[in-house]
Design an enzyme around this catalytic site. Structure first.
Site, PDB file in Angstrom:
ATOM      1  CD  GLU A 163      -4.730  -7.770   1.903  1.00 21.72           C
ATOM      2  OE1 GLU A 163      -5.603  -7.026   2.390  1.00 21.72           O
ATOM      3  OE2 GLU A 163      -3.517  -7.548   2.004  1.00 21.72           O
TER       4      GLU A 163
ATOM      5  CD  GLU B  48      -2.764  -1.391   2.392  1.00 21.60           C
ATOM      6  OE1 GLU B  48      -2.757  -0.504   3.252  1.00 21.60           O
ATOM      7  OE2 GLU B  48      -3.447  -2.433   2.496  1.00 21.60           O
TER       8      GLU B  48
HETATM    9  O1  9MR Z   1      -7.352  -8.050   8.647  1.00 18.79           O
HETATM   10  C1  9MR Z   1      -6.417  -7.225   9.306  1.00 18.79           C
HETATM   11  C2  9MR Z   1      -7.028  -6.696  10.597  1.00 18.79           C
HETATM   12  O2  9MR Z   1      -7.195  -7.758  11.513  1.00 18.79           O
HETATM   13  C3  9MR Z   1      -6.144  -5.618  11.197  1.00 18.79           C
HETATM   14  O3  9MR Z   1      -6.809  -5.050  12.311  1.00 18.79           O
HETATM   15  C4  9MR Z   1      -5.854  -4.558  10.162  1.00 18.79           C
HETATM   16  C5  9MR Z   1      -4.985  -3.473  10.741  1.00 18.79           C
HETATM   17  O4  9MR Z   1      -4.408  -2.678   9.770  1.00 18.79           O
HETATM   18  O5  9MR Z   1      -5.230  -5.160   9.038  1.00 18.79           O
HETATM   19  C6  9MR Z   1      -6.062  -6.066   8.399  1.00 18.79           C
HETATM   20  O6  9MR Z   1      -5.449  -6.565   7.219  1.00 18.79           O
HETATM   21  C7  9MR Z   1      -5.144  -5.600   6.218  1.00 18.79           C
HETATM   22  C8  9MR Z   1      -3.981  -6.129   5.439  1.00 18.79           C
HETATM   23  O7  9MR Z   1      -2.903  -6.430   6.291  1.00 18.79           O
HETATM   24  C9  9MR Z   1      -3.535  -5.153   4.356  1.00 18.79           C
HETATM   25  N1  9MR Z   1      -4.651  -4.775   3.513  1.00 18.79           N
HETATM   26  C10 9MR Z   1      -5.866  -4.336   4.170  1.00 18.79           C
HETATM   27  C11 9MR Z   1      -6.288  -5.392   5.198  1.00 18.79           C
HETATM   28  C12 9MR Z   1      -7.608  -4.984   5.829  1.00 18.79           C
HETATM   29  O8  9MR Z   1      -7.480  -3.778   6.514  1.00 18.79           O
END
Ligand code: 9MR
Length: 410
Positions: free
Chosen positions: A324, A215
């Site tokens: 994802e 990102e």
């Molecule tokens: O699913 C993840 C969630 O449990 C966390 O709280 C969050 C914090 O940033 O990150 C989520 O996963 C993310 C992923 O690592 C990167 N892309 C977006 C995902 C959803 O926010």
């Protein structure tokens, strides 16, 4: 009622439901694709040996007996994001083993989990360019993968989020000034070296893809080139070429068993910018693929969001993975489940066919969570399974399996 009338009523119900659907904003991953009102394009094919599902609909016993990983074994790996506590819960591990052949740690492989703050701070100044890491949180998952023959996506080495502020300061204390570019480059190198080396030495060949940078493209509020600036300590310390440094270090320490990925959300809306920004990394030979996250909603057009985006990156010379996947809905009930199933079906149809035609170079599709209530978007029930006394398949699962009883949407 005549068959034609039944079909017309079903069509009207789906269309009226869809036009009532609203999209919720997502915290870090916003779908940017055009919302449209999709209409069914296929005939429903009744099956000879139907079995009931929780929604009271019928599905083919043949499809029920299959699994996602077997269905797509000739096309791509099927992965799932899991929190590490999954590996202690047999109800979950049974489904994971049955359906998936890849997984991603949902959080445990991120810098805020791997960095050992106390040891790094206590060891300062010796730790100035050698932060201390702790791999205890990923051991059980890596062991599970090794024992059960799953591949792992390494997520993620360099991200503006989930990387603690103290990691970027002169003495590793929160609130101290940011350290110099040179020191931060050295910390980035040490971090990447330690994570990759630990995995490669202890679990050789297990990780088949690394999200090296996550990102980093932010059109709108990024810098003049579209690189993320806001709340991005990598940018604040190193500058925009932190992306190039991260990939160069990943290539340097890789034993060659994993592909190196850039991973992002909203790719449909910024695909040209991503390719432009990654050009020097590609030129240097330090990147293999682009991860299309696919945090989508039922109102999104799967052709735009997924197929066209994956083809664009493939045409630009990259491998692609869907990293994802989840498709949220603001509605509840059987009809909402069905519409969601139709969307999953469209997506899988598009990518399987495009893979078969050689239009997209994809080798892995990962859904972002096992069942709805443990999803980061639990309010939008975006996944393939729900918890209902046990882990139960949704229409979304049948859609992902391309069940002929579920109509595709575009
Ligand atoms: O699913 C993840 C969630 O449990 C966390 O709280 C969050 C914090 O940033 O990150 C989520 O996963 C993310 C992923 O690592 C990167 N892309 C977006 C995902 C959803 O926010």
């Amino acid at each position: 009622m005549k068959n034609g009338m039944k079909k017309l009523i079903a069509l009207l119900l789906v269309v009226s439901f869809l036009s009532a659907c609203g999209k919720k904003p997502e915290p870090t991953a916003k779908p940017t694709e055009v919302t449209e009102t999709p209409a069914p394009t296929e005939e429903t094919t009744p099956d000879a040996t139907p079995t009931p599902t929780t929604a009271g609909r019928t599905h083919s016993a043949e499809i029920d007996a299959m699994t996602l990983k077997d269905r797509y074994k000739d096309s791509f790996k099927i992965g799932v994001a899991l929190p590490a506590n999954t590996f202690r819960v047999s109800m979950r591990t049974e489904v994971v083993k049955e359906q998936f052949n890849s997984f991603t740690f949902e959080n445990e492989m991120k810098p805020d989990s791997l960095l050992n703050r106390d040891a790094t701070q206590k060891g300062y100044p010796e730790t100035n360019t050698e932060p201390v890491l702790n791999f205890g949180g990923i051991k059980s998952g890596l062991e599970f993968a090794k024992e059960n023959g799953l591949g792992v996506r390494g997520h993620t080495l360099c991200w503006y989020s989930q990387t603690p502020a103290w990691f970027f300061t002169v003495d590793y204390q929160a609130g101290s000034p940011l350290c110099s570019r040179e020191v931060m480059i050295a910390r980035l190198e040490s971090y990447i070296k330690q994570v990759m080396t630990y995995c490669q030495e202890n679990y050789p060949g297990l990780i088949y893809a690394w999200d090296v940078v996550n990102e980093a493209v932010d059109i709108g509020t990024g810098d003049e080139n579209g690189i993320r600036k806001s709340k991005n300590n990598w940018y604040a310390t190193i500058g925009p070429d932190y992306i190039e440094f991260a990939f160069a270090f990943a290539r340097k320490y890789s034993d060659g068993t994993a592909d190196l990925y850039y991973n992002d959300y909203g790719c449909a809306g910024k695909k040209a910018d991503i390719v432009r920004i990654l050009a020097p990394v590609k030129e240097a030979g330090n990147i293999d693929g682009i991860g299309i996250q696919c945090h989508l909603s039922v109102g999104d057009n799967m052709r735009n969001a997924v197929y066209r985006t994956a083809k664009y990156f493939t045409d630009a010379g990259y491998k692609v993975q869907i990293t994802e996947l989840d498709i949220g809905t603001s509605q509840k009930g059987d009809r909402a489940d069905l519409v969601q199933g139709m969307k999953y079906k469209s997506l899988f149809q598009f990518i399987e066919e495009a893979k078969r035609n050689g239009e997209i170079n994809i080798d892995s599709v990962t859904v972002w969570g096992l069942y709805d209530t443990i999803s980061w978007r639990s309010g939008e029930n975006p996944l393939l399974f729900r918890m209902d006394g046990g882990i139960v398949k949704k229409e979304a699962w049948y859609g992902a399996m391309q069940d002929p009883n579920i109509t595709s949407m575009e």
